[in-house]
Design a protein around this motif. Structure first.
Motif, mmCIF file in Angstrom:
data_model
loop_
_atom_site.group_PDB
_atom_site.id
_atom_site.type_symbol
_atom_site.label_atom_id
_atom_site.label_comp_id
_atom_site.label_asym_id
_atom_site.label_seq_id
_atom_site.Cartn_x
_atom_site.Cartn_y
_atom_site.Cartn_z
ATOM 1 N N VAL A 31 18.048 -9.217 2.322
ATOM 2 C CA VAL A 31 17.056 -8.206 2.664
ATOM 3 C C VAL A 31 15.719 -8.538 2.005
ATOM 4 C CG1 VAL A 31 18.678 -6.293 3.022
ATOM 5 C CG2 VAL A 31 17.790 -6.756 0.728
ATOM 6 N N ASN A 32 14.681 -8.057 2.612
ATOM 7 C CA ASN A 32 13.369 -8.024 1.972
ATOM 8 C C ASN A 32 13.109 -6.571 1.602
ATOM 9 O OD1 ASN A 32 12.037 -10.274 4.490
ATOM 10 N ND2 ASN A 32 13.069 -10.763 2.591
ATOM 11 N N LEU A 33 12.559 -6.336 0.442
ATOM 12 C CA LEU A 33 12.407 -4.977 -0.075
ATOM 13 C C LEU A 33 10.953 -4.686 -0.393
ATOM 14 C CD1 LEU A 33 15.467 -5.398 -2.399
ATOM 15 C CD2 LEU A 33 15.383 -3.806 -0.496
ATOM 16 N N PHE A 34 10.543 -3.485 -0.124
ATOM 17 C CA PHE A 34 9.139 -3.103 -0.274
ATOM 18 C C PHE A 34 9.037 -1.701 -0.874
ATOM 19 C CE2 PHE A 34 7.529 -6.406 2.649
ATOM 20 C CZ PHE A 34 8.677 -6.700 3.367
ATOM 21 N N TRP A 35 7.963 -1.488 -1.580
ATOM 22 C CA TRP A 35 7.529 -0.145 -1.915
ATOM 23 C C TRP A 35 6.112 0.038 -1.376
ATOM 24 C CZ3 TRP A 35 9.768 4.153 -3.815
ATOM 25 C CH2 TRP A 35 11.029 4.036 -4.440
ATOM 26 N N TYR A 36 5.952 1.131 -0.645
ATOM 27 C CA TYR A 36 4.647 1.513 -0.127
ATOM 28 C C TYR A 36 4.232 2.826 -0.791
ATOM 29 C CZ TYR A 36 4.726 -1.904 3.722
ATOM 30 O OH TYR A 36 4.735 -3.064 4.460
ATOM 31 N N VAL A 37 2.933 3.020 -0.906
ATOM 32 C CA VAL A 37 2.404 4.271 -1.444
ATOM 33 C C VAL A 37 1.463 4.892 -0.420
ATOM 34 C CG1 VAL A 37 0.494 3.086 -2.640
ATOM 35 C CG2 VAL A 37 1.209 5.365 -3.391
ATOM 36 N N GLN A 38 1.505 6.190 -0.338
ATOM 37 C CA GLN A 38 0.627 6.911 0.584
ATOM 38 C C GLN A 38 -0.107 7.976 -0.211
ATOM 39 O OE1 GLN A 38 2.637 9.065 3.739
ATOM 40 N NE2 GLN A 38 0.892 8.814 5.118
ATOM 41 N N TYR A 39 -1.381 7.707 -0.521
ATOM 42 C CA TYR A 39 -2.189 8.703 -1.219
ATOM 43 C C TYR A 39 -2.567 9.798 -0.226
ATOM 44 C CZ TYR A 39 -2.343 5.154 -4.799
ATOM 45 O OH TYR A 39 -1.987 4.219 -5.740
ATOM 46 N N PRO A 40 -2.844 10.984 -0.722
ATOM 47 C CA PRO A 40 -3.150 12.103 0.184
ATOM 48 C C PRO A 40 -4.219 11.745 1.200
ATOM 49 C CG PRO A 40 -2.915 12.892 -2.068
ATOM 50 C CD PRO A 40 -2.853 11.392 -2.138
ATOM 51 N N GLY A 41 -3.889 11.931 2.457
ATOM 52 C CA GLY A 41 -4.847 11.686 3.524
ATOM 53 C C GLY A 41 -5.096 10.229 3.854
ATOM 54 N N GLN A 42 -4.315 9.342 3.264
ATOM 55 C CA GLN A 42 -4.547 7.913 3.508
ATOM 56 C C GLN A 42 -3.332 7.250 4.151
ATOM 57 O OE1 GLN A 42 -6.277 5.680 0.297
ATOM 58 N NE2 GLN A 42 -7.330 7.472 -0.544
ATOM 59 N N HIS A 43 -3.500 5.982 4.481
ATOM 60 C CA HIS A 43 -2.424 5.257 5.133
ATOM 61 C C HIS A 43 -1.474 4.645 4.117
ATOM 62 C CE1 HIS A 43 -4.153 1.135 4.403
ATOM 63 N NE2 HIS A 43 -5.213 1.888 4.170
ATOM 64 N N LEU A 44 -0.412 4.094 4.617
ATOM 65 C CA LEU A 44 0.553 3.417 3.761
ATOM 66 C C LEU A 44 -0.046 2.131 3.216
ATOM 67 C CD1 LEU A 44 3.581 3.841 6.143
ATOM 68 C CD2 LEU A 44 3.453 4.807 3.856
ATOM 69 N N GLN A 45 0.084 1.966 1.919
ATOM 70 C CA GLN A 45 -0.405 0.743 1.279
ATOM 71 C C GLN A 45 0.747 0.075 0.549
ATOM 72 O OE1 GLN A 45 -3.923 1.467 -1.176
ATOM 73 N NE2 GLN A 45 -4.268 3.360 -0.046
ATOM 74 N N LEU A 46 0.769 -1.239 0.615
ATOM 75 C CA LEU A 46 1.820 -1.988 -0.045
ATOM 76 C C LEU A 46 1.609 -2.000 -1.558
ATOM 77 C CD1 LEU A 46 4.315 -3.851 0.374
ATOM 78 C CD2 LEU A 46 2.706 -5.764 0.314
#
Lengths: 112, 115
Positions: A31-46
Motif C-alpha cells: 500500500v501507499n499511505l497518505f495523510w492529508y489536512v483540510q484547514y477550514p474552508g480550504q482544500h485537501l493538502q498533502l
C-alpha cells in the motif's frame, strides 16, 4: 474492499500538547499511505506520504507518521501542536490502483 | 507548487437541474479524479479517468453522473438531474507519474447546494 479507520473523530488539545492520530487499514498487500489536512474552508493538502523504505516519514509543519506493517497502522504524530494546526486530518490509502480510499477524518481543535 | 483549479467555487441549483463542475488538472498529469464530501462525512471516491476514458467508478457514480475531458486542459463532472442528496463539496484531483512524486493533488473544491 479497502477500508480505512480513523478511531478519533474529534480531538481537542491545548497548545504545546503532543498529538497522535490513529489510522488503520484493512488491505494486506503493498500500500501507499497518505495523510492529508483540510484547514477550514480550504482544500485537501498533502501532509506526508509513505511508499517504501524508512517507515518513519516526516512531512510538513513538523508532522511525522510511522508505518507499522504488522499492525496495519500509519499513525500521525506531532510533538507540540499549535493553534494553527486546527483542521481536519484524513488518512488515505492507495492499494495498487490509482484511487485513494479515505478514512472518516479526525477533527482537531487546538485551544490557546 | 502546481495547482488543480476548480470552478465554480460555490453553486446553488434547483433540484432537477443539470450542473457542470469544471476542473483544470495539473498539466502533464495523466490520471484525473472526482471525489465528493457531504457535509460532516468522509471524502468519497466517485470516478477516475485515464486515457480519455473512465478507469474506475464507485457505486455513487450512477447514470446521473458523467465526466468528460472536452479539450486538453479541462476535466468536467456533469450531474444530469440534481437531487437534494447531491449537495456536497466536489473535489477534482490529478495524479502525475513518478516524476511528479506519484501523489494525488486536490483542487479547492466546488461546493454544490441543491435546493
Amino acid at each position: 474492499a479497502q477500508s480505512v479507520s480513523q478511531h478519533n473523530h474529534h480531538v481537542i488539545l491545548s497548545e504545546a500538547a503532543s498529538l497522535e492520530l490513529g489510522c488503520n487499514y484493512s488491505y494486506g498487500g503493498t500500500v501507499n499511505l497518505f495523510w492529508y489536512v483540510q484547514y477550514p474552508g480550504q482544500h485537501l493538502q498533502l501532509l506526508l506520504k509513505y511508499f517504501s523504505g524508512d517507515p518513519l516519514v516526516k512531512g510538513i509543519k513538523g508532522f511525522e507518521a510511522e508505518f507499522i506493517k504488522s499492525k496495519f497502522s500509519f499513525n500521525l504524530r506531532k510533538p507540540s501542536v499549535q493553534w494553527s494546526d486546527t483542521a481536519e486530518y484524513f488518512c488515505a490509502v492507495r492499494e495498487g490502483g490509482n484511487k485513494l480510499t479515505f478514512g472518516t477524518g479526525t477533527q482537531l481543535k487546538v485551544e490557546l | 507548487e502546481p495547482e488543480v483549479t476548480q470552478t465554480p467555487s460555490h453553486q446553488v441549483t434547483q433540484m432537477g437541474q443539470e450542473v457542470i463542475l469544471r476542473c483544470v488538472p495539473i498539466s502533464n498529469h495523466l490520471y484525473f479524479y472526482w471525489y465528493r464530501q457531504i457535509l460532516g462525512q468522509k471524502v468519497e471516491f466517485l470516478v477516475s479517468f485515464y486515457n480519455n476514458e473512465i478507469s474506475e467508478k464507485s457505486e455513487i457514480f450512477d447514470d446521473q453522473f458523467s465526466v468528460e475531458r472536452p479539450d486538453g486542459s479541462n476535466f468536467t463532472l456533469k450531474i444530469r438531474s440534481t437531487k437534494l442528496e447531491d449537495s456536497a463539496m466536489y473535489f477534482c484531483a490529478s495524479l502525475g507519474g513518478m516524476n511528479s512524486g506519484n501523489t494525488i493533488y486536490f483542487g479547492e473544491g466546488s461546493w454544490l447546494t441543491v435546493v
